[in-house]
Design a protein around this motif. Structure first.
Motif, PDB file in Angstrom:
ATOM      1  N   LEU A   5      -8.454 -14.941  -6.013  1.00  0.00           N
ATOM      2  CA  LEU A   5      -7.254 -15.136  -5.191  1.00  0.00           C
ATOM      3  C   LEU A   5      -7.484 -16.209  -4.127  1.00  0.00           C
ATOM      4  CD1 LEU A   5      -6.187 -11.402  -4.840  1.00  0.00           C
ATOM      5  CD2 LEU A   5      -4.812 -13.204  -5.888  1.00  0.00           C
ATOM      6  N   GLU A   6      -8.690 -16.235  -3.542  1.00  0.00           N
ATOM      7  CA  GLU A   6      -9.016 -17.278  -2.557  1.00  0.00           C
ATOM      8  C   GLU A   6      -8.988 -18.657  -3.214  1.00  0.00           C
ATOM      9  OE1 GLU A   6      -9.443 -17.423   0.662  1.00  0.00           O
ATOM     10  OE2 GLU A   6      -9.166 -15.286   1.022  1.00  0.00           O
ATOM     11  N   TYR A  48      -0.703 -12.338  -1.956  1.00  0.00           N
ATOM     12  CA  TYR A  48      -2.062 -12.257  -1.391  1.00  0.00           C
ATOM     13  C   TYR A  48      -2.043 -12.444   0.127  1.00  0.00           C
ATOM     14  CZ  TYR A  48      -7.025 -13.237  -0.635  1.00  0.00           C
ATOM     15  OH  TYR A  48      -8.325 -13.211  -0.189  1.00  0.00           O
ATOM     16  N   LYS A  49      -1.211 -13.352   0.625  1.00  0.00           N
ATOM     17  CA  LYS A  49      -1.089 -13.558   2.075  1.00  0.00           C
ATOM     18  C   LYS A  49      -0.538 -12.302   2.754  1.00  0.00           C
ATOM     19  CE  LYS A  49      -0.577 -18.599   2.390  1.00  0.00           C
ATOM     20  NZ  LYS A  49       0.350 -19.725   2.649  1.00  0.00           N
ATOM     21  N   ARG A  87       1.674  -0.186   1.734  1.00  0.00           N
ATOM     22  CA  ARG A  87       2.018  -1.526   1.230  1.00  0.00           C
ATOM     23  C   ARG A  87       0.809  -2.191   0.584  1.00  0.00           C
ATOM     24  NH1 ARG A  87       5.199  -4.240  -1.574  1.00  0.00           N
ATOM     25  NH2 ARG A  87       5.460  -6.426  -1.023  1.00  0.00           N
ATOM     26  N   ILE A  88      -0.385  -1.945   1.110  1.00  0.00           N
ATOM     27  CA  ILE A  88      -1.614  -2.501   0.522  1.00  0.00           C
ATOM     28  C   ILE A  88      -1.788  -2.000  -0.906  1.00  0.00           C
ATOM     29  CG2 ILE A  88      -4.149  -2.281   0.601  1.00  0.00           C
ATOM     30  CD1 ILE A  88      -3.911  -2.667   3.657  1.00  0.00           C
ATOM     31  N   GLU A  89      -1.553  -0.705  -1.123  1.00  0.00           N
ATOM     32  CA  GLU A  89      -1.660  -0.136  -2.482  1.00  0.00           C
ATOM     33  C   GLU A  89      -0.678  -0.809  -3.434  1.00  0.00           C
ATOM     34  OE1 GLU A  89      -1.365   4.100  -2.761  1.00  0.00           O
ATOM     35  OE2 GLU A  89      -2.872   4.435  -1.206  1.00  0.00           O
ATOM     36  N   GLU A  90       0.573  -0.984  -2.963  1.00  0.00           N
ATOM     37  CA  GLU A  90       1.601  -1.630  -3.787  1.00  0.00           C
ATOM     38  C   GLU A  90       1.216  -3.072  -4.120  1.00  0.00           C
ATOM     39  OE1 GLU A  90       5.398   0.844  -1.820  1.00  0.00           O
ATOM     40  OE2 GLU A  90       5.026  -1.259  -1.288  1.00  0.00           O
ATOM     41  N   LEU A  91       0.710  -3.785  -3.121  1.00  0.00           N
ATOM     42  CA  LEU A  91       0.352  -5.191  -3.323  1.00  0.00           C
ATOM     43  C   LEU A  91      -0.867  -5.343  -4.241  1.00  0.00           C
ATOM     44  CD1 LEU A  91       0.970  -6.469   0.304  1.00  0.00           C
ATOM     45  CD2 LEU A  91       2.148  -7.306  -1.742  1.00  0.00           C
ATOM     46  N   GLU A  92      -1.811  -4.399  -4.164  1.00  0.00           N
ATOM     47  CA  GLU A  92      -2.976  -4.440  -5.052  1.00  0.00           C
ATOM     48  C   GLU A  92      -2.532  -4.336  -6.509  1.00  0.00           C
ATOM     49  OE1 GLU A  92      -5.830  -1.491  -3.972  1.00  0.00           O
ATOM     50  OE2 GLU A  92      -6.760  -2.733  -2.427  1.00  0.00           O
ATOM     51  N   HIS A  93      -1.600  -3.419  -6.765  1.00  0.00           N
ATOM     52  CA  HIS A  93      -1.070  -3.252  -8.128  1.00  0.00           C
ATOM     53  C   HIS A  93      -0.309  -4.501  -8.564  1.00  0.00           C
ATOM     54  CE1 HIS A  93       0.378  -1.180 -11.684  1.00  0.00           C
ATOM     55  NE2 HIS A  93       1.616  -1.560 -11.383  1.00  0.00           N
ATOM     56  N   GLN A  94       0.505  -5.023  -7.639  1.00  0.00           N
ATOM     57  CA  GLN A  94       1.298  -6.221  -7.937  1.00  0.00           C
ATOM     58  C   GLN A  94       0.382  -7.411  -8.249  1.00  0.00           C
ATOM     59  OE1 GLN A  94       4.300  -7.076  -4.944  1.00  0.00           O
ATOM     60  NE2 GLN A  94       4.431  -9.215  -5.577  1.00  0.00           N
ATOM     61  N   LEU A  95      -0.689  -7.572  -7.482  1.00  0.00           N
ATOM     62  CA  LEU A  95      -1.619  -8.684  -7.685  1.00  0.00           C
ATOM     63  C   LEU A  95      -2.364  -8.563  -9.010  1.00  0.00           C
ATOM     64  CD1 LEU A  95      -2.942  -9.036  -4.036  1.00  0.00           C
ATOM     65  CD2 LEU A  95      -1.811 -10.842  -5.356  1.00  0.00           C
TER      66      LEU A  95
END
Length: 358
Positions: A5-6, A48-49, A87-95
């Motif tokens: 991601l970086e 990611y941001k 929201r972190i959990e949701e974004l981890e799945h989305q990523l």
């Protein structure tokens, strides 16, 4: 995952920098390539941001909780902390989904072939209804529809119809529609009121560019004949219709929709190139058994994928065990729930497959 991601974040900055260079717009090929890469990277980098911002919120909330004594303030911080963690959990799945390997054909236009199967005239009538269903769905997506060839049965049914849908992401949404579609209903010609079962087959093929599949015209035989059908100045008066035979495979394509022989020839070549490209994709699907298992019915044309039951007003997709009791709206092009469910099931299967490999 985060190292990747970086790297993508840095790459997006490079792409944006290149797009701002003077003169880049004067090179259409380079400009188009950079714009495409930006559109692919932007949603990943944005997610990611936001993920990093939520991580920072968690750290700050925990730090402030250690120092804060006011109960009301502590409650607010706890609520903010819980929201950020969720929201972190949701974004981890989305990523994870955004980083799944992309199907290189997803952004392509599609060529759709619908053929009447078992059931005679009733199957042909249903083929015409399914054609209209896809056309109406295409309208909701703002895709353009172009008829390529049509073989009618004389009572409003289609023995076979081939058409093209042009629009962003057409293949990514319709690729799950390939297979056998079954209808159960009482035909108008049935005096006893018995329910008949008929079938049609749908083939969804990504439009093949010349760079995707090199077609040797020496393998092609062209015949011209007079178009037949309803009315029109050129019907039965000029040899405008084209029959294209691909000698190595025996594939035959007839196009007579246009008044121009040249336009019909171009359409026939477009369909042939996409059919041959699709055959190549089928071979790859068969060869990559592990990859095939992670997909939701995008390979096997003989697979019975869906049943449309008119007496009960329901549609059932057999691959994901989804049943919806709103057949009328679905036949009017409201396919979004079915297609979104198929995409989600495919993504879940691919994620599970990836975790097994790791």
């Amino acid at each position: 995952m985060f190292d990747k991601l970086e790297d993508l974040l840095i790459r997006l900055e490079e792409v944006l920098s290149e797009l701002n260079e003077p003169g880049v717009a004067n090179d259409p090929a380079r400009f188009q390539k950079l714009m495409k890469e930006q559109s692919e990277l932007q949603p990943i980098v944005d997610a990611y941001k936001e993920y990093k911002e939520c991580q920072q919120t968690v750290e700050e909330s925990l730090s402030m909780l250690e120092e804060e004594n006011d109960e009301e303030m502590r409650d607010m911080l706890k609520e903010e902390l819980a929201d950020a963690k969720k929201r972190i959990e949701e974004l981890e799945h989305q990523l994870k989904i955004l980083l799944l390997p992309k199907d290189p054909n997803d952004n392509k236009n599609v060529i759709v072939e619908i053929r009447a199967g078992a059931g005679g005239d009733e199957a042909a009538l249903f083929a015409a209804e399914i054609y209209r269903m896809y056309v109406k769905y295409a309208e909701t997506q703002r895709w353009k529809t172009e008829m390529l060839s049509l073989n009618e049965n004389g009572i409003g049914g289609f023995k076979e119809v081939t058409f093209m849908l042009t629009g962003n992401g057409a293949y990514s949404k319709l690729k799950y529609e390939s297979g056998v579609h079954r209808v159960q209903r009482v035909p108008e010609t049935e005096s006893g009121g018995r329910i008949h079962t008929s079938t049609i087959t749908v083939a969804i093929m990504p439009e093949a560019e010349e760079i995707d599949f090199e077609l040797d015209l020496n393998d092609c035989k062209f015949d011209v004949f007079r178009a037949s059908g309803n009315g029109g100045q050129c019907v039965n008066t000029t040899d405008s219709a084209v029959r294209l035979t691909h000698i190595p495979t025996g594939i035959v394509i007839s196009c007579q929709d246009e008044k121009s022989q040249l336009k019909n020839r171009d359409k026939a070549l477009k369909v042939l190139r996409s059919r041959l490209y699709d055959l190549e994709l089928q071979k790859r699907h068969d060869a990559e058994a592990e990859s095939r298992r992670s997909q939701v019915g995008t390979g096997d044309r003989s697979e019975k994928i869906r049943t449309y039951n008119f007496p009960q007003g329901r549609v059932t997709d057999h691959r994901i065990k989804l049943t919806l009791h709103r057949l009328d709206s679905i036949m009017n092009g409201d396919l979004s729930e079915i297609i979104d469910s198929l995409i989600a099931a495919d993504q879940a299967a691919k994620l599970a497959n990836l975790q097994e490999q790791n």
